[in-house]
Design a protein around this motif. Structure first.
Motif, mmCIF file in Angstrom:
data_model
loop_
_atom_site.group_PDB
_atom_site.id
_atom_site.type_symbol
_atom_site.label_atom_id
_atom_site.label_comp_id
_atom_site.label_asym_id
_atom_site.label_seq_id
_atom_site.Cartn_x
_atom_site.Cartn_y
_atom_site.Cartn_z
ATOM 1 N N THR A 1 -43.594 -16.321 111.533
ATOM 2 C CA THR A 1 -44.560 -16.312 112.636
ATOM 3 C C THR A 1 -44.162 -17.297 113.721
ATOM 4 O O THR A 1 -44.174 -16.971 114.921
ATOM 5 C CB THR A 1 -45.967 -16.657 112.104
ATOM 6 N N GLU B 1 -42.911 -16.510 117.700
ATOM 7 C CA GLU B 1 -43.544 -17.138 118.858
ATOM 8 C C GLU B 1 -42.525 -17.916 119.692
ATOM 9 O O GLU B 1 -42.584 -17.912 120.924
ATOM 10 C CB GLU B 1 -44.674 -18.067 118.410
ATOM 11 N N SER C 1 -54.502 -15.797 118.993
ATOM 12 C CA SER C 1 -54.672 -14.400 118.583
ATOM 13 C C SER C 1 -53.351 -13.794 118.128
ATOM 14 O O SER C 1 -53.310 -13.020 117.153
ATOM 15 C CB SER C 1 -55.246 -13.581 119.739
ATOM 16 N N ARG C 2 -52.256 -14.161 118.791
ATOM 17 C CA ARG C 2 -50.944 -13.617 118.416
ATOM 18 C C ARG C 2 -50.484 -14.186 117.066
ATOM 19 O O ARG C 2 -49.970 -13.460 116.226
ATOM 20 C CB ARG C 2 -49.920 -13.934 119.504
ATOM 21 N N SER D 1 -52.385 -15.245 114.665
ATOM 22 C CA SER D 1 -53.213 -14.625 113.626
ATOM 23 C C SER D 1 -52.786 -13.187 113.355
ATOM 24 O O SER D 1 -52.680 -12.771 112.191
ATOM 25 C CB SER D 1 -54.687 -14.664 114.042
ATOM 26 N N SER D 2 -52.530 -12.419 114.409
ATOM 27 C CA SER D 2 -52.159 -11.013 114.216
ATOM 28 C C SER D 2 -50.778 -10.882 113.581
ATOM 29 O O SER D 2 -50.560 -9.990 112.742
ATOM 30 C CB SER D 2 -52.189 -10.275 115.560
ATOM 31 N N LEU D 3 -49.844 -11.759 113.953
ATOM 32 C CA LEU D 3 -48.509 -11.712 113.362
ATOM 33 C C LEU D 3 -48.567 -11.993 111.858
ATOM 34 O O LEU D 3 -47.979 -11.264 111.055
ATOM 35 C CB LEU D 3 -47.584 -12.731 114.043
ATOM 36 N N SER E 1 -51.183 -11.795 109.921
ATOM 37 C CA SER E 1 -51.950 -10.735 109.258
ATOM 38 C C SER E 1 -51.074 -9.518 109.000
ATOM 39 O O SER E 1 -51.162 -8.886 107.937
ATOM 40 C CB SER E 1 -53.160 -10.342 110.112
ATOM 41 N N PHE E 2 -50.241 -9.185 109.970
ATOM 42 C CA PHE E 2 -49.329 -8.056 109.804
ATOM 43 C C PHE E 2 -48.307 -8.335 108.701
ATOM 44 O O PHE E 2 -48.043 -7.483 107.846
ATOM 45 C CB PHE E 2 -48.606 -7.767 111.115
ATOM 46 N N SER F 1 -49.861 -7.992 105.290
ATOM 47 C CA SER F 1 -50.602 -6.760 105.039
ATOM 48 C C SER F 1 -50.015 -5.975 103.868
ATOM 49 O O SER F 1 -50.712 -5.185 103.227
ATOM 50 C CB SER F 1 -50.618 -5.882 106.297
ATOM 51 N N SER G 1 -40.447 -2.960 112.296
ATOM 52 C CA SER G 1 -41.362 -3.585 113.253
ATOM 53 C C SER G 1 -40.865 -4.975 113.654
ATOM 54 O O SER G 1 -41.018 -5.384 114.814
ATOM 55 C CB SER G 1 -42.767 -3.687 112.653
ATOM 56 N N GLU H 1 -40.000 -6.122 117.419
ATOM 57 C CA GLU H 1 -40.596 -7.314 118.030
ATOM 58 C C GLU H 1 -39.539 -8.139 118.746
ATOM 59 O O GLU H 1 -39.777 -8.658 119.842
ATOM 60 C CB GLU H 1 -41.282 -8.149 116.939
#
Length: 481
Positions: free
Chosen positions: A162, A166, A366-367, A369-371, A373-374, A377, A397, A401
Motif C-alpha cells: 500500500t 502511494e 480513502s486511497r 483504505s481502498s488499496l 481493502s482490495f 479481499s 490489477s 495500478e
C-alpha cells in the motif's frame, strides 16, 4: 472446549491418554504449541482449527498466543494434516453436537489433497529516464499463514504494498514536471515468493546480473529500500546487513529519515538493527539480504525488530489488526525522507519541519483504505496466485495500478525447474469438511453379541428340532408295527 474426533473410532476429550488416529479439534483460544506438538507426538490423524469470523473480537492475549503457536507450528515439519475452517452457523451447530455427543464417543471423517509445483512471478516498475543513480523501492505482495486460503496478510505485507503504491502515485506528480524532477531514477518493484525465501527477488537479481548484458542493476544503484510490515507500532526499525558507512547514500537517507521523525513524530522510536548474513544458512531474514548477497546496498524498514516475529505470517493478520493512522504516518515518514534525500534539502538550508507532501501531494486516507481493502479481499498465499481467476485478477490489477503512474512497466514470470523445484506445495487448498455421526464401538459389540446369541438360539433350535423329529418318526413307525 477441546475435543477429539476419531478416524474412524471414538471421540473423547483432550484428557485421554492416546491420540493415535484421532483428529484433534479446537478453537483459536485452545490452540497452543504444547497441544499441537503433543498431538503430533502421539501420531494424531489431523488437527482442525475453528476460526471465528470476527477476528477483532479476539482478546489481544489470545491473538498473541495463537500467532506465536502458529509460527512455531509452521517451522516444524510434519506429515499430520492441519485444517482451518471459518466458523459459520452450521459448523458451530455441528461443534455443539459433537460437544454434547463426546461422552457417547461420536466420530467424524477426513479430507485428502494432492501436490503441485508453483512458479514465482515478479513485477518491476521504472520511473524517470536519464543516466543518473537509481533508488529501488520494493515490497513482496504474497501472504503466509497456517491455512493458505485464509492468509490475507494485511500488515505483512499488504501495508508495504500500500505504501509503495502511494509513493508511486505521489512521485509521479513530481517527475511529471522538469522543474520538480529529481536527479534520480526511481524503480518500484513488487515481488512474488517473498514468504518463501524471497525466491522472486532472487530469480530477478540472477537474471539481471548474470544473464542480462544491460540492466539497471549493473548501473549506479544508490540503495534498495524494502518495505515490510508497516501498519502498526510506534517503532520504525532499519534492518541492515552491515552498518552504512558515513558519506554513503544509504547513510545519508537514514539520517534524513531520523530527522523527519524527530521533527514531526518525536514519539516514534527509530532504531538500526544490524544482522550479518550467515552464508551457511540457506534462508534469508529480509528482502534486502538478497541484494546484499550481490553487493548491492539495501535495507528493510519495518515496525518489527525480530525477523522471526509471528506477525509476519498468520491467518489472524487481517484488516482488524491494522492501524490506518500509523500506516499513513509511516508512509509520510518514508516519502518525506526520500524527498529530503533526493532534493538534497539539508544542504539547501531548508527548515527541518518543512513538508514536501501536503495538499495535493498528501497521502489520501480513502486511497490507503481502498488499496488495503482490495489487497486483503482475497488470500494472497504464493501457491494460490496463479490458480484461481480472482487471484490472477489481483496480480493483473497491481500491474494496471502501476501503468497509471509510471512511464515503463515490465512484468517478469519465473517458473521453477520441474526436475529440481525449490519448493513443492500441496494442491486443493480449499476443501469441504464432511462430518458423520455414527454409533460408538460399544454399540457394535452389543449388536454383534445380540446377533451371535440369535444365531446360537436358532442353531440350538434346529439341532433340537432334528432330534425331536427323529424320535417322533421312530415312535410312529413302532406304533404302526
Amino acid at each position: 472446549m477441546f475435543l477429539l474426533f476419531n478416524l474412524p473410532y471414538s471421540v473423547s476429550f483432550a484428557e485421554v491418554p492416546s491420540l493415535t488416529r484421532r483428529c484433534v479439534i479446537m478453537k483459536v483460544s485452545d490452540f497452543t504449541t504444547e497441544r499441537y506438538f503433543e498431538a503430533q507426538r502421539q501420531n494424531a490423524a489431523a488437527v482442525l482449527i475453528l476460526l471465528p469470523k470476527n477476528i477483532s473480537g479476539i482478546s489481544h492475549d489470545t491473538l498473541q498466543s495463537f500467532m506465536v503457536s502458529e509460527s512455531e507450528a509452521l517451522q516444524k515439519e510434519t506429515l499430520m494434516p492441519v485444517y482451518v475452517a471459518p466458523e459459520d452457523e452450521q459448523l458451530l451447530y455441528m461443534y455443539e453436537e459433537v460437544k454434547q455427543a463426546a461422552a457417547t464417543r461420536t466420530s467424524s471423517i477426513f479430507v485428502r489433497g494432492n501436490r503441485y509445483i508453483f512458479h514465482f512471478p515478479s513485477y518491476w516498475y521504472l520511473l524517470s529516464g536519464e543516466d543518473i543513480p537509481t533508488i529501488v523501492i520494493t515490497a513482496h505482495y504474497d501472504s503466509y499463514g497456517l491455512a493458505p486460503w485464509l492468509s490475507y496478510g494485511a500488515d505483512s505485507n499488504g501495508s508495504g504494498v500500500t505504501i509503495l503504491l502511494e509513493l508511486a502515485r505521489l512521485f509521479q506528480k513530481l517527475y511529471s514536471s522538469s522543474s520538480t524532477r529529481p536527479q534520480y531514477h526511481l524503480m518500484f518493484s513488487l515481488t512474488g515468493g517473498g514468504k518463501y525465501n524471497f525466491q522472486g527477488t532472487k530469480r530477478w537479481i540472477e537474471e539481471n546480473l548474470d544473464h542480462a548484458e544491460s540492466s539497471l542493476l549493473h548501473d549506479n544503484v544508490a540503495f534498495v529500500l524494502c518495505l515490510d510490515t508497516l501498519a502498526n507500532g510506534d517503532e520504525l526499525y532499519m534492518h541492515v546487513s552491515r552498518p552504512p558507512k558515513p558519506d554513503t547514500p544509504m547513510h545519508s537517507f537514514i539520517q534524513h529519515l531520523e530527522e523527519v521523525v524527530s521533527s514531526r513524530f518525536p514519539w516514534v522510536k527509530v532504531g538500526l538493527v544490524h544482522k550479518k548474513i550467515n552464508l551457511v544458512e540457506s534462508t534469508v531474514a529480509w528482502e534486502h539480504e538478497r541484494y546484499s548477497l550481490r553487493r548491492i546496498l539495501g535495507f528493510t524498514l519495518s515496525h518489527l525488530e525480530d525477523p522471526k516475529s509471528e506477525l509476519r505470517g498468520s491467518i489472524l493478520d487481517t484488516m482488524s489488526q491494522v492501524d490506518f493512522r500509523k500506516l499513513k504516518r509511516n508512509g509520510i515518514i518514508i516519502a518525506e525522507a526520500l524527498a529530503w534525500y533526493m532534493y538534497n534539502l539539508s544542504d539547501k538550508g531548508s527548515p527541518k519541519d518543512v513538508q514536501v507532501f501536503k495538499g495535493q501531494l498528501d497521502f489520501q486516507d480513502s486511497r490507503i483504505s481502498s488499496l488495503l481493502s482490495f489487497l486483503t479481499s482475497i488470500p494472497r498465499a504464493t501457491q494460490l496466485l496463479d490458480k484461481e481467476p480472482s487471484h490472477i485478477l489481483l496480480v493483473n490489477s497491481l500491474e494496471h495500478e502501476f501503468k497509471r503512474y509510471l512511464q515503463q512497466v515490465y512484468r517478469h514470470t519465473f517458473r521453477q525447474d520441474k526436475r529440481d523445484p525449490d519448493i513443492t506445495f500441496f494442491d486443493q487448498m480449499n476443501q469441504p469438511v464432511v462430518m458423520y455421526r455414527v454409533k460408538p464401538a460399544a454399540f457394535d459389540l452389543f449388536l454383534g453379541g445380540c446377533i451371535a446369541a440369535y444365531l446360537g438360539i436358532v442353531y440350538y433350535g434346529i439341532q433340537n428340532f432334528g432330534f425331536l423329529y427323529t424320535k417322533l418318526k421312530a415312535a410312529v413307525k413302532s406304533k404302526q408295527q
